[in-house]
Design a protein around this motif. Structure first.
Motif, short mmCIF file in Angstrom:
data_model
loop_
_atom_site.label_atom_id
_atom_site.label_comp_id
_atom_site.label_asym_id
_atom_site.label_seq_id
_atom_site.Cartn_x
_atom_site.Cartn_y
_atom_site.Cartn_z
N CYS A 203 0.20 -24.66 -49.70
CA CYS A 203 -0.75 -24.12 -48.73
C CYS A 203 -2.12 -24.02 -49.35
CB CYS A 203 -0.30 -22.73 -48.26
SG CYS A 203 -0.36 -21.49 -49.57
N ILE A 204 -3.13 -23.99 -48.49
CA ILE A 204 -4.50 -23.70 -48.90
C ILE A 204 -4.98 -22.61 -47.94
CG2 ILE A 204 -6.84 -24.57 -49.27
CD1 ILE A 204 -5.65 -27.36 -49.66
N SER A 205 -5.07 -21.39 -48.44
CA SER A 205 -5.22 -20.22 -47.58
C SER A 205 -6.50 -19.45 -47.87
CB SER A 205 -4.02 -19.29 -47.79
OG SER A 205 -4.20 -18.06 -47.12
N GLY A 206 -7.19 -19.06 -46.80
CA GLY A 206 -8.39 -18.24 -46.94
C GLY A 206 -8.08 -16.79 -47.19
N LEU A 207 -7.02 -16.27 -46.56
CA LEU A 207 -6.67 -14.86 -46.69
C LEU A 207 -6.29 -14.49 -48.12
CD1 LEU A 207 -6.40 -12.32 -44.88
CD2 LEU A 207 -3.96 -12.88 -44.65
N GLY A 208 -5.95 -15.49 -48.92
CA GLY A 208 -5.64 -15.25 -50.32
C GLY A 208 -6.79 -14.66 -51.11
N ASN A 209 -8.01 -14.77 -50.59
CA ASN A 209 -9.14 -14.10 -51.23
C ASN A 209 -8.93 -12.59 -51.24
OD1 ASN A 209 -11.49 -16.11 -51.80
ND2 ASN A 209 -10.78 -16.68 -49.75
N ALA A 236 4.27 -9.37 -45.11
CA ALA A 236 3.13 -8.53 -45.52
C ALA A 236 1.81 -9.28 -45.33
CB ALA A 236 3.30 -8.11 -46.98
N TYR A 237 1.84 -10.57 -45.63
CA TYR A 237 0.64 -11.42 -45.51
C TYR A 237 0.24 -11.55 -44.05
CZ TYR A 237 -2.31 -15.12 -47.61
OH TYR A 237 -3.36 -15.88 -48.10
N THR A 238 1.22 -11.80 -43.20
CA THR A 238 0.95 -11.95 -41.77
C THR A 238 0.47 -10.64 -41.14
OG1 THR A 238 2.62 -13.71 -41.59
CG2 THR A 238 1.97 -12.61 -39.55
N ASP A 243 -3.94 -7.71 -38.36
CA ASP A 243 -4.85 -6.56 -38.29
C ASP A 243 -6.31 -6.98 -38.51
OD1 ASP A 243 -2.80 -4.81 -37.80
OD2 ASP A 243 -2.63 -4.11 -39.87
N LEU A 244 -6.52 -7.82 -39.50
CA LEU A 244 -7.90 -8.17 -39.89
C LEU A 244 -8.55 -9.12 -38.89
CD1 LEU A 244 -10.03 -7.74 -42.10
CD2 LEU A 244 -9.04 -9.71 -43.31
N TYR A 245 -7.79 -10.12 -38.44
CA TYR A 245 -8.39 -11.15 -37.59
C TYR A 245 -8.60 -10.68 -36.15
CZ TYR A 245 -7.57 -14.45 -41.44
OH TYR A 245 -7.58 -15.10 -42.65
N GLU A 282 -13.63 0.08 -40.09
CA GLU A 282 -12.36 -0.42 -39.57
C GLU A 282 -11.66 -1.29 -40.62
OE1 GLU A 282 -12.11 -1.63 -35.25
OE2 GLU A 282 -14.28 -1.76 -35.52
N ILE A 283 -12.44 -2.12 -41.28
CA ILE A 283 -11.88 -2.99 -42.32
C ILE A 283 -11.34 -2.14 -43.47
CG2 ILE A 283 -12.44 -4.72 -44.07
CD1 ILE A 283 -14.44 -5.91 -42.05
N GLU A 284 -12.09 -1.12 -43.85
CA GLU A 284 -11.64 -0.23 -44.92
C GLU A 284 -10.31 0.42 -44.57
OE1 GLU A 284 -13.25 3.59 -47.56
OE2 GLU A 284 -14.43 2.84 -45.86
N ALA A 285 -10.17 0.85 -43.33
CA ALA A 285 -8.91 1.47 -42.89
C ALA A 285 -7.76 0.47 -42.97
CB ALA A 285 -9.06 2.00 -41.47
N ILE A 286 -8.02 -0.78 -42.59
CA ILE A 286 -6.99 -1.83 -42.66
C ILE A 286 -6.58 -2.07 -44.11
CG2 ILE A 286 -6.58 -4.30 -42.34
CD1 ILE A 286 -8.33 -4.06 -39.77
#
Length: 293
Positions: A203-209, A236-238, A243-245, A282-286
């Motif tokens: 895979c080549i994933s952006g969320l891995g950042n 966990a990744y999904t 939540d984020l997207y 909101e992002i901090e809470a996530i």
């Protein structure tokens, strides 16, 4: 086959929007420590906002920081074959493990035009070339049969599929099964485990950042035969992805989430997403919910 994970690395910026190379190097080190390979100057790396010379230096800095510890692929794709070719030759000179070429954007392409585009670049470099399909952003799509024709080229090594459609990814993986040496990398964050189970090379994933260790765990568990562990890591990744997207455009959300975790990464170049205190809360809470801060 041993599967592998690449992170589509963010490009870090200073307050004046110049590239912060030291902060970018720090993000490289973070991914290497987690065990992930690197793709630079991709969608999550703000490639469309970078100049030609900046992309060349970015590649040099990333390759220097990696120092052979993991693999690196760099995106050379631009609307015109002419500039794509110039960039690819520079990356070939620097020395990377692969050169990805996103489909041309703004210029509407026929499938024949895409074949000519990729063949021209693949003919001109020694580094293996990877097709990069993300039609929602470029409005050009590599049809599976076009990928099959291109897979016959001795220097076209595979494809990154960021389209998000499982049937297309399945069709690309069928090409990979039929054409020896043609590797298929899944781009959508929620399909990492499924793609590995169904024949993807990785895979080549952006969320891995944001979640580098969890991404690495999906792949390492799968490689060790621990499918339950891979499935749990994917869950966990999904969950973070969902939540984020929900908050906005995925690459922008990845960059903002990373900024909340580490402000040294900076904001993206304008007219990208501006810092928004309410959204950042909101992002901090996530991130807290997912034990990332």
């Amino acid at each position: 086959m041993t599967k592998s994970a690449y992170v589509a690395l963010v490009t870090c910026f200073n307050d004046d929007e110049t590239i912060n190379f030291e902060a970018t190097r720090a993000q490289v080190r973070r991914q290497v420590e987690a065990g992930n390979n690197i793709m630079c100057a991709g969608t999550n790396g703000d490639f469309s906002a970078l100049t030609f010379d900046e992309k060349v230096r970015l590649c040099e800095e990333v390759v220097d920081e990696i120092d052979g510890k993991v693999k690196v692929i760099v995106n050379a794709g631009m609307p015109a074959t002419f500039e794509t070719l110039k960039l690819a030759r520079e990356f070939d000179r620097i020395g990377v493990d692969g050169i990805a070429v996103i489909t041309p954007f703004f210029i509407a392409c026929t499938q024949d035009g895409l074949i000519r585009h990729y063949t021209t670049v693949a003919d001109a470099v020694d580094t293996p070339l990877f097709l990069y399909d993300i039609p929602a952003r470029t409005q050009n799509h590599i049809e599976p049969e076009t990928a099959r024709k291109l897979a016959e080229h001795s220097n076209i090594a595979g494809i990154k599929d960021s389209g998000g459609a499982m049937d297309t990814l399945e069709a690309y993986m069928a090409v990979g099964r039929d054409m020896e040496g043609f590797e298929v990398y899944s781009g959508p964050d929620h399909l990492v485990h499924w793609a590995l189970q169904n024949g993807a090379t990785g895979c080549i994933s952006g969320l891995g950042n944001v979640m580098p260790k969890v991404l690495a765990k999906i792949v390492t568990c799968f490689n060790s035969g621990d499918d339950a562990g891979a499935a749990a890591a994917q869950e966990a990744y999904t969950a973070l992805r969902v939540d984020l997207y929900k908050l906005g455009f995925p690459p922008a959300m990845v960059k903002r989430a990373l900024w909340v975790m580490d402000p040294s990464v900076g904001a993206s170049r304008q007219p990208a997403l501006l810092p928004n205190p309410e959204q950042d809360k909101e992002i901090e809470a996530i991130l807290k919910k997912h034990d990332l801060i």
